[in-house]
Design a protein around this motif. Structure first.
Motif, short mmCIF file in Angstrom:
data_model
loop_
_atom_site.label_atom_id
_atom_site.label_comp_id
_atom_site.label_asym_id
_atom_site.label_seq_id
_atom_site.Cartn_x
_atom_site.Cartn_y
_atom_site.Cartn_z
N THR A 92 -1.68 21.96 70.45
CA THR A 92 -1.84 20.98 69.38
C THR A 92 -0.54 20.85 68.60
O THR A 92 0.31 21.74 68.60
N SER A 93 -0.41 19.71 67.92
CA SER A 93 0.72 19.48 67.03
C SER A 93 0.35 18.33 66.10
O SER A 93 -0.84 17.97 66.00
N ALA A 94 1.34 17.77 65.39
CA ALA A 94 1.06 16.69 64.44
C ALA A 94 2.09 15.58 64.59
O ALA A 94 3.26 15.83 64.89
N ARG A 95 1.60 14.36 64.37
CA ARG A 95 2.47 13.18 64.26
C ARG A 95 1.97 12.39 63.06
O ARG A 95 0.78 12.14 62.91
N MET A 96 2.87 11.96 62.18
CA MET A 96 2.51 11.24 60.97
C MET A 96 3.52 10.13 60.74
O MET A 96 4.68 10.22 61.14
N ASN A 97 3.04 9.04 60.12
CA ASN A 97 3.92 7.90 59.92
C ASN A 97 3.56 7.15 58.65
O ASN A 97 2.51 7.40 58.04
N THR A 98 4.43 6.23 58.27
CA THR A 98 4.22 5.47 57.03
C THR A 98 3.60 4.10 57.29
O THR A 98 3.68 3.22 56.42
N SER A 99 2.98 3.89 58.46
CA SER A 99 2.42 2.59 58.79
C SER A 99 1.39 2.15 57.74
O SER A 99 0.56 2.93 57.30
N ASN A 100 1.52 0.89 57.34
CA ASN A 100 0.64 0.28 56.34
C ASN A 100 0.73 0.94 54.97
O ASN A 100 -0.05 0.62 54.07
N LYS A 101 1.66 1.86 54.81
CA LYS A 101 1.93 2.49 53.50
C LYS A 101 3.32 2.08 53.00
O LYS A 101 3.49 1.73 51.84
N PHE A 102 4.30 2.15 53.93
CA PHE A 102 5.68 1.80 53.58
C PHE A 102 6.37 1.26 54.82
O PHE A 102 6.45 1.94 55.84
N ILE A 153 8.41 7.64 61.26
CA ILE A 153 7.57 8.57 61.99
C ILE A 153 8.23 9.95 62.04
O ILE A 153 9.44 10.06 62.25
N LEU A 154 7.42 11.00 61.87
CA LEU A 154 7.82 12.39 62.08
C LEU A 154 6.85 13.01 63.08
O LEU A 154 5.64 12.83 62.96
N ASN A 155 7.36 13.74 64.05
CA ASN A 155 6.45 14.43 64.97
C ASN A 155 7.16 15.56 65.70
O ASN A 155 8.40 15.61 65.78
N LEU A 156 6.34 16.45 66.25
CA LEU A 156 6.81 17.53 67.10
C LEU A 156 5.97 17.49 68.38
O LEU A 156 4.78 17.81 68.36
N ALA A 157 6.59 17.06 69.47
CA ALA A 157 5.91 16.97 70.76
C ALA A 157 6.11 18.27 71.54
O ALA A 157 7.04 19.04 71.28
N VAL A 158 5.24 18.47 72.52
CA VAL A 158 5.28 19.66 73.37
C VAL A 158 5.28 19.19 74.83
O VAL A 158 4.34 18.53 75.27
#
Length: 566
Positions: free
Chosen positions: A396-406, A534-539
């Motif tokens: 598992t990991s996380a991806r987050m973004n500012t879509s529809n926010k900024f 976008i910020l994320n850490l892929a594996v």
């Protein structure tokens, strides 16, 4: 982050005139007021270049005049150096453009000579700042020389990706403006199927470089093939700009007509070579047509954009772009300092969680509700990759973004990040075109990778652009060596305006993508609209390669802050 099939690198295009094609030269389209275009001719392309020294065989003088911003000249590690290009004949020069690598010159002069013996000084500075420099000149020269006398980095020499000499310039007909935007269009045939939906004639006149016209795959891959636009009223045409897809015309005419029946040719070539053609041609008519008579391949004809400039007609102005920022930009328009208490989650007023199964062969599952992203209580966001069974996956990991926010168009976008080390880990800080949210597929929306690092080698990083004509492994970008990025925080940034993007690592330029260069070497520039962060850490995945027994879990990508300035 995405890595589909590669596209071939292409040489810079040439400038076309109404009387003849200036073979071997390059078209550079500069911005000018009121929709007019200013054109210069690049006269140094692939001309003989010499230098006082080269750092090694892989950085020869010729690499700075090859039209490729992925190759460079670099000198020996000494202060007194020079670089020179032979234009082949005395030429009226108007400008020098230098795309510096990090090892730039603080002090240098530019000299001109007609015989290679007697030189006159045309420019001097002791306060050079590197990056992409544009230096106006006035004079006649066969030889253009830069004398380098003070290094920005005393432990190295000097290095630039490209050294370009231009001739000519000036605006088109006074009062000229874009006449063809959103005007009625017709074509010999149009493609409108699963492979190109839609690729109708109007797409060449919508001022959207990510949409295109193509002749029908059913009955349109024949000669001749044509596309025309109705300017709405009689116009005096002064310039036509064609941005070709790889299905370009080797032989074609630009024609004008008063009635769309009787046509007059104002330009003709049999040596078209695709990408961007800037055609300075004069004619009068209500209708303007590209009439292709010899295709470049077994396919038909296709244009991303067909832009007609001049006076008269019945023009409609396209939506105005925001003003270019002045760098260094200082007005903070978005910020997250990640100063929350340990275990607190990212601010949902700023960030959208992006859960699910990723692309690119990655093996992790991005968890919802920020299960793998939280503050550490010491001023950083922690994006954590874990070995964990989840939704049928083992990581598992996380991806987050500012879509529809900024969303943002132009400015400086930066983040301070510490990346993890380990085979198969793939941290990234990047942006996606916001029209992706409205259904435009990748890569037509555009992607700006400010930073990608592969955990197998954290002493190098990547900054890359992706578009329909250059994406995946064929993206337009740069890999650059640096210190071990996993040992501390580092600041990545892009300074972005309507002319290009300057990518920075710790305030040092690592790559410059000039709009003109991209259009003339790779394809359309599709970045003049809003993007989200976008910020994320892929594996694992196609780019970083697989994880193995040495890959540490959990692994953390630490983000100190994200800032956007205009």
């Amino acid at each position: 982050m995405s890595m589909p099939a590669a596209r071939k690198h292409r040489p810079l295009r040439r400038l076309l005139t109404a009387t003849a094609a200036l073979t071997g030269l390059v078209a550079v389209l500069l911005s000018a007021p009121s929709g007019a275009q200013a054109a210069e001719t690049l006269v140094s392309q692939n001309k003989p270049a010499t230098a006082s020294s080269s750092e090694w065989a892989g950085t020869p003088a010729s690499a700075a005049v090859d039209g490729d911003n992925g190759t460079r000249w670099s000198s020996a590690f000494a202060a007194a150096q020079w670089f020179q290009v032979d234009l082949g004949a005395p030429t009226a020069v108007s400008r020098v453009a230098i795309n510096w690598e990090g090892a730039y010159a603080k002090a240098f002069t530019i000299q001109l000579s007609t015989d290679g013996s007697a030189y006159t000084q045309a420019y001097a500075t002791t306060t050079g700042t590197g990056g992409a420099q544009s230096i106006p000149l006035s004079g006649t020269a066969r030889y253009v020389r830069i004398n380098l006398t003070q290094r920005a980095l005393d432990i190295y020499g000097y290095s630039f990706w490209e050294f370009q000499v231009f001739s000519g310039g000036g605006t088109t007909t006074p009062g000229a403006r874009l006449l063809s935007y959103a005007k009625p269009a017709r074509a010999s045939t149009e493609q409108n199927d699963v492979n190109c939906n839609p690729c109708t004639a109007d797409k060449a006149f919508d001022n959207d470089p990510a949409s295109r016209w193509a002749t029908s795959s059913t009955n349109g891959w024949v000669d001749p093939g044509w596309i025309q636009v109705d300017l709405g009223a009689t116009a005096q045409v002064s310039q036509v700009v064609l941005q070709w897809d790889p299905a370009y015309a080797k032989a074609y005419q630009i024609q004008v007509s008063a009635d769309a029946v009787n046509w007059t040719s104002i330009y003709s070539t049999t040596t078209g070579d695709g990408l961007k053609d800037v055609i300075n041609a004069t004619g009068t008519g209500r209708y303007v047509r590209m009439y292709g008579t010899a295709r470049s391949s077994a396919y038909g004809y296709s244009l991303w954009e067909f832009s007609v400039y001049g006076t008269g007609g019945n023009p409609v102005d396209p939506p105005a772009k925001p003003a270019d920022p002045t760098f260094p930009a200082t007005r903070l328009v978005f910020a997250d300092e990640f100063n929350g208490a340990a275990g607190s989650k990212p601010d949902t007023a700023k960030w959208t969680y992006d859960p699910g199964v990723p692309q690119n062969g990655e093996v992790q599952y991005y968890t919802p509700n920020s299960e793998n992203a939280s503050m550490n209580g010491s001023g950083s966001l922690v994006i954590q990759a874990r070995k964990q069974d989840y939704e049928g996956r083992q990581y598992t990991s996380a991806r987050m973004n500012t879509s529809n926010k900024f969303h943002v168009q132009y400015g400086k976008v930066e983040a301070r990040i510490k990346v993890p080390k380990g085979n198969g880990l793939w941290p990234a800080f990047w942006m996606m075109g916001a029209d992706f949210l409205n259904g435009r597929p990748w890569p037509y929306n555009g992607e700006i990778d400010i930073m990608e690092v592969l955990g197998r080698n954290t002493s190098e990083a990547y900054s890359t652009l992706h578009a329909p004509a250059y994406n995946g492994a064929g993206g337009y970008g740069q890999k650059y060596a640096t210190v071990d990025l996993s040992q501390d925080y580092h600041v990545w940034a892009v300074e972005w305006d309507s002319k290009g993007m300057r990518f920075l690592l710790d305030n040092r330029e690592v790559f410059y993508a000039a709009k003109d260069t991209v259009e003339n070497t790779r394809g359309p520039w599709i970045y003049d609209h809003q993007f989200y962060v976008i910020l994320n850490l892929a594996v694992g995945g196609d780019f970083p390669g697989p994880i193995d027994a040495t890959t540490p879990f959990p692994s953390q990508m630490l983000v100190d802050y994200v800032h956007v300035y205009q």
